[in-house]
Motif scaffolding. Structure first.
Motif, PDB file in Angstrom:
ATOM      1  N   SER A 138      39.097  69.953  25.493  1.00  0.00           N
ATOM      2  CA  SER A 138      38.217  71.314  24.764  1.00  0.00           C
ATOM      3  C   SER A 138      38.007  71.829  26.400  1.00  0.00           C
ATOM      4  CB  SER A 138      37.975  71.279  23.560  1.00  0.00           C
ATOM      5  OG  SER A 138      36.124  70.312  24.138  1.00  0.00           O
ATOM      6  N   LEU A 139      36.961  73.128  25.842  1.00  0.00           N
ATOM      7  CA  LEU A 139      37.381  73.816  27.162  1.00  0.00           C
ATOM      8  C   LEU A 139      35.829  73.635  27.756  1.00  0.00           C
ATOM      9  CD1 LEU A 139      38.760  76.501  28.236  1.00  0.00           C
ATOM     10  CD2 LEU A 139      37.528  77.985  27.082  1.00  0.00           C
ATOM     11  N   TYR A 140      35.411  72.614  27.839  1.00  0.00           N
ATOM     12  CA  TYR A 140      33.446  72.609  28.323  1.00  0.00           C
ATOM     13  C   TYR A 140      33.646  71.829  29.768  1.00  0.00           C
ATOM     14  CZ  TYR A 140      30.907  72.238  24.026  1.00  0.00           C
ATOM     15  OH  TYR A 140      30.188  72.941  23.059  1.00  0.00           O
ATOM     16  N   SER A 141      32.717  71.342  30.499  1.00  0.00           N
ATOM     17  CA  SER A 141      32.785  70.771  32.509  1.00  0.00           C
ATOM     18  C   SER A 141      32.658  69.233  32.229  1.00  0.00           C
ATOM     19  CB  SER A 141      31.963  71.405  32.357  1.00  0.00           C
ATOM     20  OG  SER A 141      30.594  71.411  31.611  1.00  0.00           O
ATOM     21  N   GLU A 142      32.693  68.659  30.917  1.00  0.00           N
ATOM     22  CA  GLU A 142      33.052  67.235  31.000  1.00  0.00           C
ATOM     23  C   GLU A 142      34.278  66.517  32.058  1.00  0.00           C
ATOM     24  OE1 GLU A 142      29.458  67.717  28.973  1.00  0.00           O
ATOM     25  OE2 GLU A 142      31.298  68.877  28.666  1.00  0.00           O
ATOM     26  N   SER A 143      35.341  67.634  31.815  1.00  0.00           N
ATOM     27  CA  SER A 143      36.349  67.258  32.584  1.00  0.00           C
ATOM     28  C   SER A 143      36.394  66.574  34.836  1.00  0.00           C
ATOM     29  CB  SER A 143      38.018  67.151  32.418  1.00  0.00           C
ATOM     30  OG  SER A 143      37.374  66.616  30.817  1.00  0.00           O
ATOM     31  N   LEU A 144      36.083  67.710  34.658  1.00  0.00           N
ATOM     32  CA  LEU A 144      35.623  68.512  35.933  1.00  0.00           C
ATOM     33  C   LEU A 144      34.696  66.789  36.257  1.00  0.00           C
ATOM     34  CD1 LEU A 144      36.490  72.010  35.846  1.00  0.00           C
ATOM     35  CD2 LEU A 144      37.893  70.427  36.729  1.00  0.00           C
ATOM     36  N   TYR A 145      33.567  66.941  35.865  1.00  0.00           N
ATOM     37  CA  TYR A 145      32.344  66.787  36.409  1.00  0.00           C
ATOM     38  C   TYR A 145      32.819  65.053  36.224  1.00  0.00           C
ATOM     39  CZ  TYR A 145      27.867  64.131  36.092  1.00  0.00           C
ATOM     40  OH  TYR A 145      26.918  62.935  36.037  1.00  0.00           O
ATOM     41  N   ILE A 180      35.355  63.091  52.179  1.00  0.00           N
ATOM     42  CA  ILE A 180      35.297  63.358  51.086  1.00  0.00           C
ATOM     43  C   ILE A 180      33.943  63.186  50.084  1.00  0.00           C
ATOM     44  CG2 ILE A 180      37.381  63.263  49.156  1.00  0.00           C
ATOM     45  CD1 ILE A 180      38.228  64.387  51.750  1.00  0.00           C
ATOM     46  N   ALA A 181      33.738  62.655  50.009  1.00  0.00           N
ATOM     47  CA  ALA A 181      32.801  61.829  48.848  1.00  0.00           C
ATOM     48  C   ALA A 181      31.866  63.421  48.886  1.00  0.00           C
ATOM     49  CB  ALA A 181      31.832  60.773  49.485  1.00  0.00           C
ATOM     50  N   MET A 182      31.357  63.530  50.104  1.00  0.00           N
ATOM     51  CA  MET A 182      30.217  65.173  50.259  1.00  0.00           C
ATOM     52  C   MET A 182      30.784  66.047  48.930  1.00  0.00           C
ATOM     53  SD  MET A 182      28.121  65.440  53.731  1.00  0.00           S
ATOM     54  CE  MET A 182      29.892  65.521  54.442  1.00  0.00           C
ATOM     55  N   ILE A 183      32.037  66.448  49.255  1.00  0.00           N
ATOM     56  CA  ILE A 183      32.429  67.828  48.809  1.00  0.00           C
ATOM     57  C   ILE A 183      33.050  67.414  46.959  1.00  0.00           C
ATOM     58  CG2 ILE A 183      34.419  69.022  48.821  1.00  0.00           C
ATOM     59  CD1 ILE A 183      35.621  68.423  51.949  1.00  0.00           C
ATOM     60  N   MET A 184      32.974  66.342  47.062  1.00  0.00           N
ATOM     61  CA  MET A 184      33.604  66.021  45.561  1.00  0.00           C
ATOM     62  C   MET A 184      32.893  66.029  45.120  1.00  0.00           C
ATOM     63  SD  MET A 184      36.922  63.275  45.032  1.00  0.00           S
ATOM     64  CE  MET A 184      37.107  63.313  44.018  1.00  0.00           C
ATOM     65  N   LEU A 185      31.021  65.307  45.416  1.00  0.00           N
ATOM     66  CA  LEU A 185      30.097  65.076  44.476  1.00  0.00           C
ATOM     67  C   LEU A 185      29.483  65.961  44.333  1.00  0.00           C
ATOM     68  CD1 LEU A 185      28.059  61.563  46.110  1.00  0.00           C
ATOM     69  CD2 LEU A 185      29.864  62.673  43.898  1.00  0.00           C
ATOM     70  N   GLY A 218      25.418  66.890  38.273  1.00  0.00           N
ATOM     71  CA  GLY A 218      25.469  66.691  39.367  1.00  0.00           C
ATOM     72  C   GLY A 218      24.541  66.185  40.656  1.00  0.00           C
ATOM     73  N   ALA A 219      23.848  66.883  41.020  1.00  0.00           N
ATOM     74  CA  ALA A 219      22.731  67.230  41.990  1.00  0.00           C
ATOM     75  C   ALA A 219      22.473  65.597  41.658  1.00  0.00           C
ATOM     76  CB  ALA A 219      22.029  67.505  41.331  1.00  0.00           C
ATOM     77  N   LEU A 220      22.646  64.840  40.467  1.00  0.00           N
ATOM     78  CA  LEU A 220      21.332  63.439  40.976  1.00  0.00           C
ATOM     79  C   LEU A 220      22.752  63.098  41.677  1.00  0.00           C
ATOM     80  CD1 LEU A 220      20.020  63.087  37.060  1.00  0.00           C
ATOM     81  CD2 LEU A 220      18.780  63.571  39.806  1.00  0.00           C
ATOM     82  N   ASN A 221      24.011  63.422  41.362  1.00  0.00           N
ATOM     83  CA  ASN A 221      24.809  62.019  42.291  1.00  0.00           C
ATOM     84  C   ASN A 221      24.431  61.815  43.721  1.00  0.00           C
ATOM     85  OD1 ASN A 221      26.186  61.109  40.463  1.00  0.00           O
ATOM     86  ND2 ASN A 221      27.329  62.825  40.682  1.00  0.00           N
ATOM     87  N   ALA A 222      23.735  62.993  44.234  1.00  0.00           N
ATOM     88  CA  ALA A 222      22.575  62.603  45.999  1.00  0.00           C
ATOM     89  C   ALA A 222      22.476  61.849  46.244  1.00  0.00           C
ATOM     90  CB  ALA A 222      22.118  63.470  46.163  1.00  0.00           C
ATOM     91  N   GLY A 223      22.158  60.725  45.073  1.00  0.00           N
ATOM     92  CA  GLY A 223      21.195  59.142  44.692  1.00  0.00           C
ATOM     93  C   GLY A 223      21.825  58.240  45.865  1.00  0.00           C
TER      94      GLY A 223
END
Length: 486
Positions: free
Chosen positions: A167-174, A192-197, A207-212
């Protein structure tokens, strides 16, 4: 024979077709509870793109429900109101890009708003298929078992929050950028990892937590440089590099907060400054969540919210089980092996397969990444193999203490999931937990372990399957018709 990855891709595509069919069928059979989203008030500033008032255009536009209405509004009109800044810009920007390029020929026929909705459904369903592919590749890399990875991927394709991914949510892109970014972290493709995260952080705030994951990577390599290679300056360099990569992941989210501050606090038309503008740290997102949605520590602990706690209890139970399960396994690993050996084995294994090649080469050779850390880890772990004799089938275990697995790499996933689970239960609207935790791999790894583990009752496997199926059906019926669902 087709590869398991191709099978996962086909299964993910089939699951999206099923979800779309169920959602459309429910819209045809039942009347939406809330039809106010179909009013479509005009933008505050005139929009240069034409809109259509035909029945087909209005029907398509009405497919945006709940948060989808806000994402659609941001894509069509920009960020007009303070509360609209709660919806991060990656999805609205992507909708605009797709509607103005690939799907632009449809605008004269359906109108811009309807084409934005079509763009969202196309984009998110394609993104989910790609996310499922990354989920499988990451699972193979971590679990060292294609069969376990495939089972977990099947569960991900039919996860309880599936309706939000179509649906029109951000879950898929995240999910796409989060899972893909973490995969490239563990294969050494750091650019590549930096850009995607970073993109995951512009899709959802968590998504900012992925910096961990970069922090975990830096700590491992700094330890190896300082204690194994005896090069303290290299250790300092590794830590600084890891810090900079982590900061890069945070940039999109904080850049959006700066954008909000400039638009509302400095260039806004309000006679009096908003309270958050006067704060020492004027964080717009936190203020919006607290002021407009009542998000805060223990603020949702009310008797009237008990049904919502019950609605979220299955995914929270799975999350807690995952955390406990892997924590026990990690403790067993640390008790039976030297931490020094584990860290060195992990670092040396990755450097053999990934760190000697460039980021681009690593991406092109990512199929080789499923064997990362195997050879060097065996040297350390095989010395003290104490628990392998009790295991029944090494290929069907999620994480085992044997020569092929170094489950220390599971640690950042568990820490990440633990923080998310705590936040979902104590801080957020608890019913959101179903989709908030839906992109966390350990949940599906542990669930797939339960399905085949001889120590687990078959009843628990049946309960998990029933839970997944029931929430897919309920979500398709309730969410699509603007009824409350997670």
């Amino acid at each position: 024979m087709a590869s398991p990855l191709a099978g996962v891709v086909r299964l993910a595509a089939a699951s999206r077709a099923l979800l779309l069919a169920l959602s459309l069928l429910s819209r045809l059979l039942f009347r939406p509870y809330d039809t106010s989203a179909s009013l479509h008030p005009p933008c505050l500033l005139p929009s240069p793109s034409p809109n259509s008032t035909t029945t087909a255009a209005n029907s398509i536009a009405s497919l945006a429900v709940w948060d989808g209405v806000h994402f659609l509004r941001a894509a069509e009109c920009g960020y007009e109101y303070e509360q609209s800044f709660a919806f991060l810009p990656l999805l609205p920007a992507s909708l605009n890009l797709l509607a103005r390029s690939v799907l632009a020929p449809l605008v004269p026929v359906l109108g811009y708003r309807a084409v934005l909705v079509v763009s969202g459904y196309v984009l998110n369903n394609v993104a989910f298929v790609a996310a499922a592919a990354y989920f499988y590749r990451l699972s193979v890399l971590i679990l060292k078992s294609p069969s376990a990875a495939y089972r977990a991927s099947v569960l991900f394709c039919f996860n309880p929050a599936s309706v939000f991914y179509s649906s029109l949510y951000s879950e898929s892109l995240y999910a796409l950028f989060s899972l893909g970014g973490v995969f490239y972290v563990f294969t050494g493709a750091n650019t590549i990892a930096m850009i995607m995260l970073a993109l995951s952080g512009s899709a959802r705030s968590n998504g900012a937590l992925n910096a961990g994951y970069f922090c975990f990577q830096a700590l491992l390599h700094a330890y190896d440089a300082a204690f194994q290679k005896k090069r303290p300056m290299l250790a300092v360099q590794v830590l600084v590099t890891g810090f900079l990569r982590s900061v890069f992941v945070f940039i999109p989210f904080f850049a959006f907060q700066v954008y909000g501050y400039l638009n509302i606090c400095l260039h806004g038309n309000m006679e009096e400054l908003r309270p958050w503008c006067k704060s020492k740290v004027p964080l717009l997102y936190g203020f919006i969540q607290s002021h407009y949605w009542g998000v805060g520590f223990l603020r949702y602990f009310q008797v009237k919210q008990l049904p919502n706690f019950l609605l979220a209890s299955p995914v929270l139970s799975l999350a807690v089980y995952s955390i406990v399960h892997y924590t026990k396994m990690l403790r067993q690993l640390f008790e039976s092996n030297s931490i020094h050996e584990l860290i060195v084995a992990t670092v040396e294994g990755r450097s053999i397969e990934a760190y000697k090649s460039s980021d681009v080469d690593t991406v092109l050779k990512s199929k080789v990444s499923t064997n990362v850390t195997n050879k060097a880890q065996g040297i350390a772990v095989a010395k003290r193999r104490k628990s392998v004799a009790t295991e029944t089938d090494s290929n069907d275990q999620i994480i085992e203490v044997n020569k092929d697995v170094c489950p220390i790499v599971v640690l950042p996933f568990i820490l990440h999931l633990a923080f998310m689970t705590f936040t979902a239960f104590f801080v957020m609207h608890v019913q959101v937990s179903t989709r908030f935790l839906s992109a966390s791999p350990p949940i599906y790894w542990a669930a797939s372990h339960i399905l085949v583990s001889p120590s687990s009752s078959k009843r628990w496997g049946n309960i998990i399957c029933a839970y997944f199926i029931a929430y897919i059906l309920l979500g398709s019926l309730l969410f699509s018709n603007f009824y409350p669902f997670t």
